[in-house]
Design a protein around this motif. Structure first.
Motif, short mmCIF file in Angstrom:
data_model
loop_
_atom_site.label_atom_id
_atom_site.label_comp_id
_atom_site.label_asym_id
_atom_site.label_seq_id
_atom_site.Cartn_x
_atom_site.Cartn_y
_atom_site.Cartn_z
N GLN A 98 0.83 -1.20 0.00
CA GLN A 98 0.00 0.00 0.00
C GLN A 98 0.87 1.26 0.00
O GLN A 98 0.54 2.27 -0.64
CB GLN A 98 -0.93 0.00 1.22
N GLN A 143 -8.23 6.29 -0.52
CA GLN A 143 -8.39 4.86 -0.25
C GLN A 143 -7.09 4.24 0.21
O GLN A 143 -7.06 3.43 1.15
CB GLN A 143 -8.88 4.14 -1.52
N ASN A 147 -6.36 2.50 3.67
CA ASN A 147 -5.81 1.14 3.78
C ASN A 147 -4.57 1.10 4.66
O ASN A 147 -4.39 0.20 5.47
CB ASN A 147 -5.47 0.61 2.39
N SER A 150 -5.65 1.39 8.21
CA SER A 150 -6.27 0.14 8.67
C SER A 150 -5.21 -0.92 8.92
O SER A 150 -5.27 -1.65 9.92
CB SER A 150 -7.27 -0.34 7.62
#
Length: 362
Positions: A98, A143, A147, A150
């Motif tokens: 990511q 996003q 991510n 998270s």
């Protein structure tokens, strides 16, 4: 425990050195009765130790079961720790992916930021196309950032779970070590207890052997030195009370401190039954003690046989007492009634030589 063991060993040493003490008169054998009392004590102690041994064995079994349970819990937590460590590695890889995606997005946006708005618009098919590109990039960036956030939260959570499992493992391993130590301690106590039980059993065995030896010696002495021709004789056992005769030998004490079905118990009864005075000789009841007991009480003794006298053979560890029923052959022999000649607590009658005996004239 060491102190108890030391005292036990001291008692064991004493028991092999100090002579056995005489107890209450044993119409047949005070020393044997003392040995039997010792045996009863040894057997009782061995029984108590056996119960303790069983208890310790059960405790060891319980500790082993508890240790096995904790070991399974340790294995379960080790598997959980391995899973968490693998999950952390995978999460770290996702985080790196990511981060690379975000870096690429930022790089693309940086390159486009060096182009003037007029050039961007000119390269777009329409104004709406330009706006869509801008929104798409913003969405992608948002996003990716979400991510990343998270994944970082998951990593934090996994790290926390890993720490908790590691702490639990450490606690369980310490608990297991404690149980192992207790198990070893109980095993040591069990070994000591079983050793003590074996020692008491050995003492009991030794005393039983000594009793058998003394019985054999006296029986042999009776056969050799008393001799005579044994007959069943009076079916009424010379009047000896059934309450004493029907009880197991040495299980009752008669009125003169003698144990039942012994030679001295019978002769004491015969003297009493004849209407004469029979002293209480409890505590000095062996047959070979009777002449000195009689002298102490002013009762005459001698070597001349007389009907109604008690004839004493001094042979063997304890001697043998007989009641003179009749004098035969001008005094050369006597006819007697007796108990326990063969050391089985039995009644019998016999004729034997009158010489070599001590006679007590009650």
């Amino acid at each position: 425990m060491q102190k108890i063991w030391a005292l036990f060993l001291f008692a064991l040493v004493l028991s092999t050195v100090v002579p056995v003490k005489m107890v209450a008169a044993d119409s047949f054998d005070e020393q044997i009765k003392a040995l039997e009392n010792e045996i009863s004590g040894y057997q009782a102690e061995a029984g108590r130790l056996r119960e303790t041994s069983d208890t310790l064995q059960n405790e060891i079994g319980a500790l082993q079961a508890e240790r096995n349970t904790i070991q399974k819990q340790i294995e379960l937590n080790e598997a959980e720790l391995a899973r968490l460590q693998n999950e952390i590695v995978l999460t770290e890889q996702r985080l790196q992916n990511q981060m690379k995606l975000l870096a690429g997005n930022l790089r693309s946006m940086y390159l486009e930021s060096s182009i003037s708005p007029l050039e961007i618009v000119a390269s777009s098919k329409s104004i709406s196309d330009f706006i869509d590109k801008q929104e798409y990039r913003e969405q992608i960036r948002a996003q990716v950032q979400k991510n990343i956030s998270s994944i970082r939260d998951l990593r934090t959570q996994l790290d926390g779970q890993k720490v908790a499992v590691e702490q639990k493992l450490e606690d369980q391993k310490k608990q297991k070590e404690t149980l192992v130590a207790k198990e070893q301690q109980q095993a040591q106590l069990l070994a000591q207890t079983q050793g003590q039980e074996a020692a008491y059993q050995e003492l009991s065995k030794e005393r039983n052997s000594r009793i058998a030896e003394l019985r054999a010696q006296q029986a042999a002495a009776n056969r050799k030195n008393v001799g005579g021709n044994i007959v069943a004789g009076d079916p009424g056992r010379g009047g000896y009370p059934s309450v004493w005769h029907n009880a197991p030998i040495d299980s009752l004490v008669d009125s003169w401190g003698m144990y039942n079905r012994e030679c001295v118990s019978y002769t004491a009864w015969k003297v009493y039954q004849s209407g004469r005075y029979m002293p209480y000789w409890g505590g000095r009841g062996n047959a070979n003690q009777w002449p000195s007991s009689a002298a102490a009480d002013g009762i005459a003794t001698g070597s001349t046989p007389k009907a109604g006298a008690v004839a004493i053979s001094m042979s063997g560890p304890y001697g043998h007492a007989m009641y003179v029923e009749a004098v035969l052959d001008g005094g050369a022999s006597i006819y007697v009634s007796q108990y326990n000649y063969g050391w089985a607590g039995e009644y019998s009658e016999m004729t034997l030589s009158s010489s070599g005996l001590v006679y007590i004239y009650f």
